[in-house]
Design an enzyme around this catalytic site. Structure first.
Site, short mmCIF file in Angstrom:
data_model
loop_
_atom_site.label_atom_id
_atom_site.label_comp_id
_atom_site.label_asym_id
_atom_site.label_seq_id
_atom_site.Cartn_x
_atom_site.Cartn_y
_atom_site.Cartn_z
CB THR A 1 -6.37 -20.79 -14.25
OG1 THR A 1 -6.90 -22.11 -14.01
CG2 THR A 1 -6.83 -20.29 -15.60
CG ASP A 2 -3.97 -21.22 -8.05
OD1 ASP A 2 -4.10 -22.44 -7.84
OD2 ASP A 2 -3.33 -20.47 -7.31
CD1 TRP A 3 -6.29 -27.90 -8.86
CD2 TRP A 3 -4.97 -26.56 -10.04
NE1 TRP A 3 -5.44 -28.69 -9.62
CE2 TRP A 3 -4.63 -27.89 -10.36
CE3 TRP A 3 -4.28 -25.53 -10.70
CZ2 TRP A 3 -3.63 -28.23 -11.28
CZ3 TRP A 3 -3.28 -25.86 -11.62
CH2 TRP A 3 -2.97 -27.19 -11.89
CG LEU B 1 -9.55 -18.88 -11.44
CD1 LEU B 1 -8.51 -19.72 -10.73
CD2 LEU B 1 -8.88 -17.99 -12.48
#
Length: 605
Positions: free
Chosen positions: A318-320, A322
């Site tokens: 994931t992006d940072w 979430l």
């Protein structure tokens, strides 16, 4: 040694396990280690945590200096408490100190129960521009932004850049890059365009292929830096150019029904073997059979599209941020759980795992995964699927056999004279000449009185006499940057205020001052393009006009005075008005009405 095989006794049992045997196939090593791991150790591997690097290269818990350092936990604590084996760097010391720190933290990790080596990652550290996620690291060689590499348009140059950056990363222990960013820049107001390769899918695909090859090589190995290509399935089509880092914009829109176009650069990344993929925060709006929830929460995106359609078997992270809310300085920063805000922490983690994601960026919640498994909400076999991918990458990178670096060589390699010169050459090659009225350029050195603005006067003095009054000058050379304006939604959030938002044209006194100068003295204008500037009046009154993408003053002057010829071509179009910008469809490339400069524009001498 065992027989004729040198190995590291990582689990301290006095014998060479299969996972410790460098002669065994990777898959056998992975399965052997997987059997020895506890659930808690598996859970810790599924998180990419920030890490603090002490300025003196030590790894102990010491008071932090600066905001980013204070927000980053101490690595030894995360290793001891949470079994974390993946960390990303923000602020770093000098290369030799960073290498010393890296060896120390790996030595500390080596003493843990199974000795699973750490993977250290970073956002880009070689960009000369002002991209929001370009890490400040002036000791690394400086190159144009990715948008500038696309302007140069040379696959071999992009691969050369990546190969040089790879050597600098390796020297300091960075084994994964949280890049490239292959989003297509189809919405000109989006703040993250500088980190892309522009709006054209074919050009972006070529650049992505060369970039990944330069870092990873033809095959992942001990000399590779693994790439985490982002942001699947394309972060470019943001409504009104607002970014889903923030709760005032969550939707990605496709008014041109062009969702598939944004997948094309990722298809190139898959073919090239990118080690990992990062989905973006955004919510896909109005797409048949795709729920309107953030991409990492979205099973239709991760499992159905990425895993099944594209048969992607690499790591998905994931992006940072979430899952959990955070507080950065005085600002409350809500989790980017767009579309699932009603879910609690455990439900969010479960939803992401169920979607098919392997790893959580910027989070630290292994206890939640342990709880979910023990309660039967997530099967341990599902966790094992992710751990296999994560372990496989560590083995492919050779970290189990030798994770250490040569501290003495770090300072020699990082930012070496040859590497710096190569970056300077790329800066020159990316400069894009858009106008050269009456063949004003190249200028003759040592014959002119020069007025400069936002240019180093000491460098300019090497080419002529620098004057402080434009009325007494023969030529003016000025550097500008695409404008940005405060937006009401970002008020009170200093993180949001760091992004470049809003209109792309110069206004009021700022514009008038530029036009007055152009009417006073023949003017060479260079504009740094981190977003497509709207500059019809400035262009009309300039004698010469450059677009640049993170080039130094020295590089610009070398081209202006004819030491080198301009070679760049626009990787994005420059619109003719803000009305044209507002009328564009966010998901469509080069669809601005009557652009001032079209995609691909570029002159030379």
């Amino acid at each position: 040694m065992q027989g004729d095989v040198a190995y590291r006794d990582l689990n301290k049992n006095g014998k060479m396990d299969i996972y410790e045997d460098p002669k065994q196939p990777v898959e056998k090593r992975v399965q052997d280690l997987l059997k020895q791991m506890t659930l808690e150790e598996k859970a810790g591997m599924m998180f990419y945590s920030p890490i603090r690097v002490n300025a003196d290269g030590t790894i102990e818990d010491k008071p932090a200096s600066g905001l980013l350092a204070s927000l980053s936990p101490v690595g030894v604590n995360e290793i001891d408490k949470h079994h974390i084996t993946h960390f990303n760097l923000f602020v770093v010391p000098a290369p030799d100190t960073l290498a010393m720190w890296y060896n120390r933290i790996q030595q500390y990790q080596e003493k843990t129960r199974l000795g699973i080596p750490l993977t250290i990652a970073s956002d880009p550290r070689n960009q000369g521009g002002a991209g929001i996620f370009a890490m400040s690291a002036k000791t690394f060689s400086m190159w144009p932004d990715p948008l500038g590499l696309a302007a140069a348009g040379d696959d071999k140059l992009t691969e050369k850049f990546a190969n040089i950056s790879r050597q600098e990363y390796l020297a300091t222990g960075i084994r994964q890059g949280l890049h490239p960013q292959v989003d297509l820049a189809t919405e000109p107001r989006w703040p993250r365009i500088a980190g892309t390769f522009g709006e054209d899918a074919a050009l972006s695909s070529r650049m992505a292929t060369a970039y990944i090859k330069g870092y990873q090589g033809e095959k992942l190995g001990p000399n590779s830096v693994a790439m985490m290509t982002k942001h699947f399935p394309g972060g470019g089509p943001q409504k009104d150019g607002l970014d889903p880092h923030f709760n005032f914009q969550k939707g990605e829109v496709y008014p041109g029904n062009n969702f598939k176009y944004h997948l094309i650069p990722f298809e190139a990344a898959f073919k090239t073997g990118t080690a990992a993929i990062m989905p973006y925060y955004g919510v896909p709006m109005g797409q048949k059979d795709i729920p309107e929830v953030g991409f990492s929460y979205n099973k239709a995106i991760i499992t159905e599209l990425l895993r099944k359609k594209y048969h992607y078997e690499g790591v998905v992270c994931t992006d940072w941020g979430l899952v959990t809310d955070s507080k950065i300085g005085p600002v409350n920063f809500p989790a980017r759980a767009w579309g699932v805000e009603n879910l609690n922490t455990e439900e969010r983690v479960q939803r992401i795992i169920d979607a098919g994601v392997d790893q959580f960026g910027g989070e630290n919640l292994p206890d939640v995964i342990v709880k979910l498994v023990k309660e039967g909400k997530v099967g341990e076999k599902r966790i094992d699927e992710s751990i296999v991918r994560l372990l496989r990458l560590k083995f492919q990178l050779g970290l189990f056999d030798n994770p250490f670096v040569d501290e003495k060589k770090a300072a020699e390699i990082v930012g070496s004279a040859d590497f710096m010169a190569a970056g300077q050459d790329a800066m020159r090659r990316s400069l894009t000449l858009l106008k050269n009225d009456a063949h004003t350029l190249p200028l003759a050195p040592n014959k002119l009185k020069i007025y400069v603005k936002n240019v180093d006067a000491r460098l300019a003095a090497q080419y002529g006499t620098v004057v402080t009054d434009p009325k007494g000058a023969d030529i003016a050379i000025i550097r500008l940057q695409t404008p940005n304006y405060p937006i009401p939604e970002a008020k009170g959030n200093f993180i949001a205020q760091m992004f470049h938002w809003g209109d792309l044209d110069f206004k009021g006194k700022q514009l008038q001052d530029i036009l007055d100068l152009e009417k006073t003295v023949p003017t060479v204008v260079d504009i740094y393009i981190d977003r497509p500037a709207v500059i019809p009046e400035i262009s009309a009154n300039a004698k010469a006009l450059f677009a640049s993408f993170g080039s130094s003053d020295a590089a610009l002057l070398e081209v202006v005075f004819g030491k080198y010829k301009p070679q760049g071509h626009l990787p994005i179009e420059l619109p003719s008005s803000m009305e044209a910008v507002r009328n564009q469809k966010e998901d469509m490339p080069y669809d601005s009405k009557d652009p001032l400069y079209k995609f691909g524009a570029g002159l030379s001498y």
